[in-house]
Design an enzyme around this catalytic site. Structure first.
Site, PDB file in Angstrom:
ATOM      1  N   GLU A   1       0.898  -1.433  -0.023  1.00 19.04           N
ATOM      2  CA  GLU A   1      -0.013   0.094   0.109  1.00 19.04           C
ATOM      3  C   GLU A   1       0.784   1.232   0.248  1.00 19.04           C
ATOM      4  O   GLU A   1       0.214   2.240  -0.298  1.00 19.04           O
ATOM      5  CB  GLU A   1      -0.836  -0.040   1.138  1.00 19.04           C
ATOM      6  CG  GLU A   1      -0.430   0.201   2.592  1.00 19.04           C
ATOM      7  CD  GLU A   1      -1.229   0.024   3.537  1.00 19.04           C
ATOM      8  OE1 GLU A   1      -1.697  -0.934   3.772  1.00 19.04           O
ATOM      9  OE2 GLU A   1      -1.431   1.199   4.323  1.00 19.04           O
TER      10      GLU A   1
ATOM     11  N   ASP B   1      -2.826   0.465  -3.987  1.00 18.78           N
ATOM     12  CA  ASP B   1      -3.964   1.227  -3.830  1.00 18.78           C
ATOM     13  C   ASP B   1      -4.326   2.028  -5.154  1.00 18.78           C
ATOM     14  O   ASP B   1      -3.341   2.723  -5.487  1.00 18.78           O
ATOM     15  CB  ASP B   1      -3.889   2.284  -2.633  1.00 18.78           C
ATOM     16  CG  ASP B   1      -4.904   2.974  -2.217  1.00 18.78           C
ATOM     17  OD1 ASP B   1      -5.791   3.381  -3.055  1.00 18.78           O
ATOM     18  OD2 ASP B   1      -5.194   3.026  -1.012  1.00 18.78           O
TER      19      ASP B   1
HETATM   20 CA    CA Z   1      -2.728  -1.706   5.699  1.00 21.67          CA
END
Ligand code: CA
Length: 380
Positions: free
Chosen positions: A251, A274
């Site tokens: 992420e 993401d």
């Molecule tokens: Ca996380």
């Protein structure tokens, strides 16, 4: 069709109760939404992960490069914007801002052509996705109940299961002893039928992460997320080699070049780009295809508003099976259940889960409509 205008919206809201993960306390939540207006009169919407007051000015910097450009040429625009800041921002804010622009352009393209984004990406491979509940943040101690410091987290677990979730993700990174106790407490409370993931938000070095991982291994943990800092690739390698638990991360990684080592060197079992951070829908599709080539699972990270959720759902609907078969392992949707006053308020119709599953929006573009009154209400 040319781009007529680009607008940024910095949104903020106070939380009713502060909460913490392993790195910080949150008292407010924010969002940077981006609107790109086409010559056809349609608006496409995107969102940037990260501090809105920092990403919005970068979108404004991109604006003169966007207005007048061919709105449907998403690949060309991505290259142009990336190259403009390549020497200065290969990761982080510049790519988060680029992500918002890319998502907005895909939304605009879908609206212009009258098709949902996942169809333009070659999908659908699935019409709905299993969601897992993110939450379990720490709250400040209150009242006389400190004898059982995890009571509210156990209560939260029961609440998510009652809502239909079959998988929950606990926040770790608060010290090894406390982390182990929380995992044992929640596993005992929910029984064996519920999937439990854990997320340390890179609170540990590899030595501590391996020690914790060995202790929680008997609790049937579905994955161990961000055990070590994102820069510590050797740490990821050591943790993955030492533990039976699948290791997840990504992420805080950006673009195909950032994900290259994580995937090609198999430093994780599950990558979590993401869509609002790693480079948008265009880039996350490339990362997903690279993950497929190397046999690494992908479960996108999601922490934003309904715009981020919708963009993630469109991407998930087009993720290849890995490997295909009659009973393939499907990607999961991260469904953040912590307080976020802006999350669904910006949508005319909220995105909801039923029985732990979320339908892929079928309307044109991202398949959502933005409530402009909410943009004004939460304007920073
Ligand atoms: Ca996380």
């Amino acid at each position: 069709m040319k781009i007529r205008d680009v607008k940024t919206y910095i949104l903020e809201a106070a939380l009713t109760e502060p909460f913490a993960y392993s790195q910080a306390w949150y008292e407010r939540r924010g969002a940077c939404l981006v609107e790109i207006v086409g010559e056809d009169g349609n608006s496409g919407w995107g969102e940037a992960f990260g501090p809105a007051r920092l990403t919005a000015p970068i979108v404004e910097y991109y604006k003169p490069l966007l207005v007048g450009a061919d709105a449907l040429a998403t690949e060309s625009i991505w290259e142009n914007l990336y190259n403009r800041l390549r020497d200065h921002g290969q990761k982080g804010l510049a790519i988060e801002a680029l992500s918002a622009v890319d998502i907005a352009l895909w939304d605009l393209k879908g609206r212009h052509l009258g098709l949902p984004v996942h169809r333009l990406l070659g999908g659908p491979l699935r019409m709905s996705v299993e969601a897992y509940a993110t939450g379990f943040y720490r709250k400040r101690p209150s009242g006389p109940n400190n004898a059982d410091p995890f009571a509210y987290l156990v209560e939260e677990a029961h609440q998510r299961i009652a809502e239909g979730f079959g998988a929950i993700k606990l926040k770790l990174g608060f010290g090894l002893a406390q982390d182990l106790l929380l995992c044992e407490t929640v596993r005992r409370a929910v029984g064996d039928g519920v999937s439990i993931m854990v997320d340390a938000n890179h609170a540990y070095d590899s030595t501590a992460a391996i020690r914790l991982g060995r202790q929680i291994e008997p609790l049937d943990i579905a994955w161990f997320e961000e055990p070590v800092p994102p820069e510590d690739l050797a740490g990821y390698r050591a943790v993955k080699a030492a533990l039976q638990i699948p290791i997840a991360g990504g992420e805080a990684e950006f673009t195909r070049w950032g994900f290259r080592s994580l995937i090609a060197e198999r430093l994780v079992d599950i990558v979590q780009p993401d869509v609002c951070a790693a480079g948008g829908i265009s880039e996350c599709k490339k990362i997903a295809d690279m993950a497929s080539a190397f046999g690494v699972r992908i479960n996108p990270h999601v922490w934003g508003t309904g715009v981020a959720l919708a963009a993630s759902l469109q991407l998930i609907a087009a993720l290849p099976h890995n490997p295909p078969g009659l009973h393939p392992i499907e990607p999961l949707l991260e469904f953040d259940r912590s307080e976020h006053p802006i999350r669904m308020a910006v949508l005319v119709e909220p995105i909801e889960q039923r029985g732990g599953r979320v339908e892929i929006p079928q309307g044109p573009g991202l398949g959502i409509e933005i409530d402009r009154a909410a943009l004004a209400r939460f304007a920073a």
